[in-house]
Design a protein around this motif. Structure first.
Motif, PDB file in Angstrom:
ATOM      1  N   MET A   1     -19.066   0.253  20.303  1.00 30.70           N
ATOM      2  CA  MET A   1     -18.307   0.919  19.230  1.00 30.70           C
ATOM      3  C   MET A   1     -17.662  -0.112  18.301  1.00 30.70           C
ATOM      4  O   MET A   1     -17.166  -1.126  18.772  1.00 30.70           O
ATOM      5  CB  MET A   1     -17.222   1.799  19.834  1.00 30.70           C
ATOM      6  N   ALA A   2     -17.659   0.205  17.021  1.00 34.51           N
ATOM      7  CA  ALA A   2     -17.134  -0.755  16.050  1.00 34.51           C
ATOM      8  C   ALA A   2     -15.613  -0.641  15.918  1.00 34.51           C
ATOM      9  O   ALA A   2     -15.056   0.446  16.056  1.00 34.51           O
ATOM     10  CB  ALA A   2     -17.779  -0.489  14.698  1.00 34.51           C
ATOM     11  N   VAL A   3     -14.984  -1.779  15.650  1.00 30.25           N
ATOM     12  CA  VAL A   3     -13.559  -1.754  15.285  1.00 30.25           C
ATOM     13  C   VAL A   3     -13.481  -1.325  13.828  1.00 30.25           C
ATOM     14  O   VAL A   3     -14.177  -1.854  12.976  1.00 30.25           O
ATOM     15  CB  VAL A   3     -12.914  -3.147  15.472  1.00 30.25           C
ATOM     16  N   GLU A   4     -12.639  -0.330  13.552  1.00 31.94           N
ATOM     17  CA  GLU A   4     -12.504   0.209  12.186  1.00 31.94           C
ATOM     18  C   GLU A   4     -11.038   0.257  11.787  1.00 31.94           C
ATOM     19  O   GLU A   4     -10.152   0.269  12.641  1.00 31.94           O
ATOM     20  CB  GLU A   4     -13.029   1.655  12.133  1.00 31.94           C
ATOM     21  N   LYS A   5     -10.851   0.366  10.466  1.00 36.48           N
ATOM     22  CA  LYS A   5      -9.531   0.696   9.934  1.00 36.48           C
ATOM     23  C   LYS A   5      -9.594   2.128   9.411  1.00 36.48           C
ATOM     24  O   LYS A   5     -10.657   2.579   8.978  1.00 36.48           O
ATOM     25  CB  LYS A   5      -9.178  -0.231   8.777  1.00 36.48           C
ATOM     26  N   THR A   6      -8.454   2.824   9.461  1.00 38.71           N
ATOM     27  CA  THR A   6      -8.399   4.160   8.889  1.00 38.71           C
ATOM     28  C   THR A   6      -7.022   4.377   8.290  1.00 38.71           C
ATOM     29  O   THR A   6      -6.045   3.751   8.724  1.00 38.71           O
ATOM     30  CB  THR A   6      -8.736   5.240   9.950  1.00 38.71           C
ATOM     31  N   LEU A   7      -6.945   5.238   7.259  1.00 40.04           N
ATOM     32  CA  LEU A   7      -5.639   5.517   6.659  1.00 40.04           C
ATOM     33  C   LEU A   7      -5.016   6.734   7.324  1.00 40.04           C
ATOM     34  O   LEU A   7      -5.651   7.787   7.444  1.00 40.04           O
ATOM     35  CB  LEU A   7      -5.747   5.774   5.153  1.00 40.04           C
ATOM     36  N   SER A   8      -3.770   6.561   7.741  1.00 38.48           N
ATOM     37  CA  SER A   8      -2.994   7.665   8.302  1.00 38.48           C
ATOM     38  C   SER A   8      -1.780   7.884   7.421  1.00 38.48           C
ATOM     39  O   SER A   8      -1.171   6.919   6.957  1.00 38.48           O
ATOM     40  CB  SER A   8      -2.554   7.303   9.725  1.00 38.48           C
ATOM     41  N   ILE A   9      -1.469   9.154   7.155  1.00 33.46           N
ATOM     42  CA  ILE A   9      -0.223   9.481   6.436  1.00 33.46           C
ATOM     43  C   ILE A   9       0.575  10.457   7.292  1.00 33.46           C
ATOM     44  O   ILE A   9       0.029  11.469   7.747  1.00 33.46           O
ATOM     45  CB  ILE A   9      -0.499  10.138   5.064  1.00 33.46           C
ATOM     46  N   ILE A  10       1.863  10.132   7.506  1.00 30.65           N
ATOM     47  CA  ILE A  10       2.775  11.145   8.034  1.00 30.65           C
ATOM     48  C   ILE A  10       3.299  11.865   6.793  1.00 30.65           C
ATOM     49  O   ILE A  10       3.966  11.284   5.937  1.00 30.65           O
ATOM     50  CB  ILE A  10       3.918  10.538   8.874  1.00 30.65           C
ATOM     51  N   LYS A  11       2.919  13.136   6.662  1.00 31.60           N
ATOM     52  CA  LYS A  11       3.190  13.891   5.438  1.00 31.60           C
ATOM     53  C   LYS A  11       4.680  14.260   5.342  1.00 31.60           C
ATOM     54  O   LYS A  11       5.430  14.099   6.312  1.00 31.60           O
ATOM     55  CB  LYS A  11       2.299  15.139   5.439  1.00 31.60           C
ATOM     56  N   PRO A  12       5.133  14.763   4.169  1.00 31.89           N
ATOM     57  CA  PRO A  12       6.575  15.015   3.986  1.00 31.89           C
ATOM     58  C   PRO A  12       7.199  15.892   5.077  1.00 31.89           C
ATOM     59  O   PRO A  12       8.352  15.671   5.454  1.00 31.89           O
ATOM     60  CB  PRO A  12       6.630  15.715   2.618  1.00 31.89           C
ATOM     61  N   SER A 121     -14.076   9.696   7.125  1.00 31.74           N
ATOM     62  CA  SER A 121     -15.319   8.935   7.348  1.00 31.74           C
ATOM     63  C   SER A 121     -15.001   7.459   7.117  1.00 31.74           C
ATOM     64  O   SER A 121     -14.011   7.146   6.447  1.00 31.74           O
ATOM     65  CB  SER A 121     -16.417   9.375   6.363  1.00 31.74           C
ATOM     66  N   PRO A 122     -15.813   6.553   7.633  1.00 32.37           N
ATOM     67  CA  PRO A 122     -15.565   5.130   7.380  1.00 32.37           C
ATOM     68  C   PRO A 122     -15.550   4.813   5.880  1.00 32.37           C
ATOM     69  O   PRO A 122     -14.763   3.978   5.430  1.00 32.37           O
ATOM     70  CB  PRO A 122     -16.735   4.431   8.090  1.00 32.37           C
ATOM     71  N   GLN A 123     -16.382   5.529   5.086  1.00 37.77           N
ATOM     72  CA  GLN A 123     -16.403   5.290   3.643  1.00 37.77           C
ATOM     73  C   GLN A 123     -15.083   5.707   3.005  1.00 37.77           C
ATOM     74  O   GLN A 123     -14.502   4.972   2.202  1.00 37.77           O
ATOM     75  CB  GLN A 123     -17.551   6.070   2.961  1.00 37.77           C
ATOM     76  N   SER A 124     -14.600   6.918   3.354  1.00 38.30           N
ATOM     77  CA  SER A 124     -13.326   7.322   2.751  1.00 38.30           C
ATOM     78  C   SER A 124     -12.184   6.470   3.281  1.00 38.30           C
ATOM     79  O   SER A 124     -11.211   6.215   2.570  1.00 38.30           O
ATOM     80  CB  SER A 124     -13.053   8.825   2.853  1.00 38.30           C
ATOM     81  N   ALA A 125     -12.298   5.977   4.526  1.00 38.27           N
ATOM     82  CA  ALA A 125     -11.251   5.088   5.040  1.00 38.27           C
ATOM     83  C   ALA A 125     -11.134   3.838   4.165  1.00 38.27           C
ATOM     84  O   ALA A 125     -10.033   3.425   3.814  1.00 38.27           O
ATOM     85  CB  ALA A 125     -11.546   4.703   6.490  1.00 38.27           C
ATOM     86  N   CYS A 126     -12.259   3.249   3.797  1.00 41.33           N
ATOM     87  CA  CYS A 126     -12.215   2.051   2.941  1.00 41.33           C
ATOM     88  C   CYS A 126     -11.569   2.369   1.597  1.00 41.33           C
ATOM     89  O   CYS A 126     -10.717   1.635   1.108  1.00 41.33           O
ATOM     90  CB  CYS A 126     -13.614   1.487   2.724  1.00 41.33           C
ATOM     91  N   ARG A 127     -11.960   3.512   0.997  1.00 43.84           N
ATOM     92  CA  ARG A 127     -11.374   3.899  -0.288  1.00 43.84           C
ATOM     93  C   ARG A 127      -9.872   4.143  -0.144  1.00 43.84           C
ATOM     94  O   ARG A 127      -9.060   3.665  -0.937  1.00 43.84           O
ATOM     95  CB  ARG A 127     -12.049   5.178  -0.832  1.00 43.84           C
ATOM     96  N   PHE A 132      -3.983   2.601  -1.275  1.00 41.93           N
ATOM     97  CA  PHE A 132      -2.544   2.434  -1.045  1.00 41.93           C
ATOM     98  C   PHE A 132      -2.107   1.024  -0.661  1.00 41.93           C
ATOM     99  O   PHE A 132      -0.929   0.704  -0.758  1.00 41.93           O
ATOM    100  CB  PHE A 132      -2.062   3.407   0.041  1.00 41.93           C
ATOM    101  N   PHE A 133      -3.027   0.186  -0.193  1.00 44.23           N
ATOM    102  CA  PHE A 133      -2.610  -1.138   0.284  1.00 44.23           C
ATOM    103  C   PHE A 133      -3.455  -2.245  -0.326  1.00 44.23           C
ATOM    104  O   PHE A 133      -4.688  -2.162  -0.338  1.00 44.23           O
ATOM    105  CB  PHE A 133      -2.741  -1.220   1.815  1.00 44.23           C
ATOM    106  N   ARG A 134      -2.740  -3.289  -0.808  1.00 44.61           N
ATOM    107  CA  ARG A 134      -3.451  -4.512  -1.187  1.00 44.61           C
ATOM    108  C   ARG A 134      -3.795  -5.260   0.098  1.00 44.61           C
ATOM    109  O   ARG A 134      -3.127  -5.084   1.120  1.00 44.61           O
ATOM    110  CB  ARG A 134      -2.530  -5.399  -2.047  1.00 44.61           C
ATOM    111  N   LYS A 135      -4.789  -6.092   0.010  1.00 44.66           N
ATOM    112  CA  LYS A 135      -5.212  -6.848   1.196  1.00 44.66           C
ATOM    113  C   LYS A 135      -4.048  -7.646   1.792  1.00 44.66           C
ATOM    114  O   LYS A 135      -3.879  -7.744   3.005  1.00 44.66           O
ATOM    115  CB  LYS A 135      -6.366  -7.791   0.817  1.00 44.66           C
ATOM    116  N   SER A 136      -3.216  -8.193   0.894  1.00 41.96           N
ATOM    117  CA  SER A 136      -2.087  -9.028   1.350  1.00 41.96           C
ATOM    118  C   SER A 136      -1.017  -8.222   2.088  1.00 41.96           C
ATOM    119  O   SER A 136      -0.138  -8.786   2.726  1.00 41.96           O
ATOM    120  CB  SER A 136      -1.456  -9.742   0.159  1.00 41.96           C
ATOM    121  N   GLU A 137      -1.076  -6.885   1.977  1.00 37.61           N
ATOM    122  CA  GLU A 137      -0.092  -6.037   2.671  1.00 37.61           C
ATOM    123  C   GLU A 137      -0.581  -5.608   4.058  1.00 37.61           C
ATOM    124  O   GLU A 137       0.151  -4.984   4.807  1.00 37.61           O
ATOM    125  CB  GLU A 137       0.197  -4.788   1.840  1.00 37.61           C
ATOM    126  N   ILE A 138      -1.809  -5.910   4.362  1.00 40.59           N
ATOM    127  CA  ILE A 138      -2.330  -5.578   5.697  1.00 40.59           C
ATOM    128  C   ILE A 138      -2.049  -6.795   6.575  1.00 40.59           C
ATOM    129  O   ILE A 138      -2.788  -7.773   6.588  1.00 40.59           O
ATOM    130  CB  ILE A 138      -3.825  -5.191   5.628  1.00 40.59           C
TER     131      ILE A 138
END
Ligand code: ATP
Ligand code: MG
Length: 151
Positions: A1-12, A121-127, A132-138
């Motif tokens: 299995m691949a290591v991935e990044k994904t965007l999570s938001i805790i909504k209002p 999806s991995p594609q939407s995760a990248c987008r 929301f984040f610049r590379k320097s903020e990760i």
């Protein structure tokens, strides 16, 4: 299995309910590393752009209103199979249909106010991560540069 990044938001609604810690604790205890995080109140334009795929849906205006109604927590989660695993931990969009033990089943009030967002999806995760984040903020590239995401 691949290591991935994904965007999570805790909504209002999740922030307003004071369950930020409970939600983050589920992610950490299930093997995710939080690679980036901040609290922010989304502007109208940011929310519209983020959910642009839903622009034609009847619920779009309400969705944007809800997502801009208070601060959210933006996070980059990283781990094995992170995109699908995060969706599993979240549960179905409608909390009535969400499986037991999922965040939405346990904490969400409705199909709209459903506590968390996760890339689908991995594609939407990248987008979404680069929306929301610049590379320097990760600040914790826990994978040591192994993830598929270039941004
Ligand atoms: P998210 O993208 O926020 O992780 P999701 O992928 O489970 O949620 P989507 O179909 O992408 O679901 O819908 C985006 C968001 O729009 C939902 O999480 C919810 O807040 C809202 N939404 C979806 N369907 C409805 C609906 N029928 N009525 C009202 N709001 C809805
Ligand atoms: Mg979605």
């Amino acid at each position: 299995m691949a290591v991935e990044k994904t965007l999570s938001i805790i909504k209002p609604d999740g922030v307003a309910k004071n369950i930020i810690g409970k939600i983050i604790s589920r992610f950490e205890s299930q093997g995710f590393c939080i690679a980036a995080m901040r609290m922010q109140k989304l502007s109208l334009q940011e929310a519209e752009g983020f959910y642009a795929e839903h622009r034609e849906r009847a619920f779009f205006a309400d969705l944007v209103k809800y997502m801009t109604s208070g601060p959210v927590i933006l996070m980059v989660l990283e781990g094995e199979d992170a995109v699908a695993k995060n969706r599993e931990i979240m549960g179905a969009t409608d909390p009535k249909k969400a499986a037991e033990g999922t965040l939405r089943r346990d904490f969400a009030d409705s199909i709209e106010a459903n506590v968390v967002h996760g890339s689908d999806s991995p594609q939407s995760a990248c987008r979404e991560v680069s929306y929301f984040f610049r590379k320097s903020e990760i600040l914790r590239p826990c994978c040591g540069g192994q993830c598929g995401c270039k941004s």
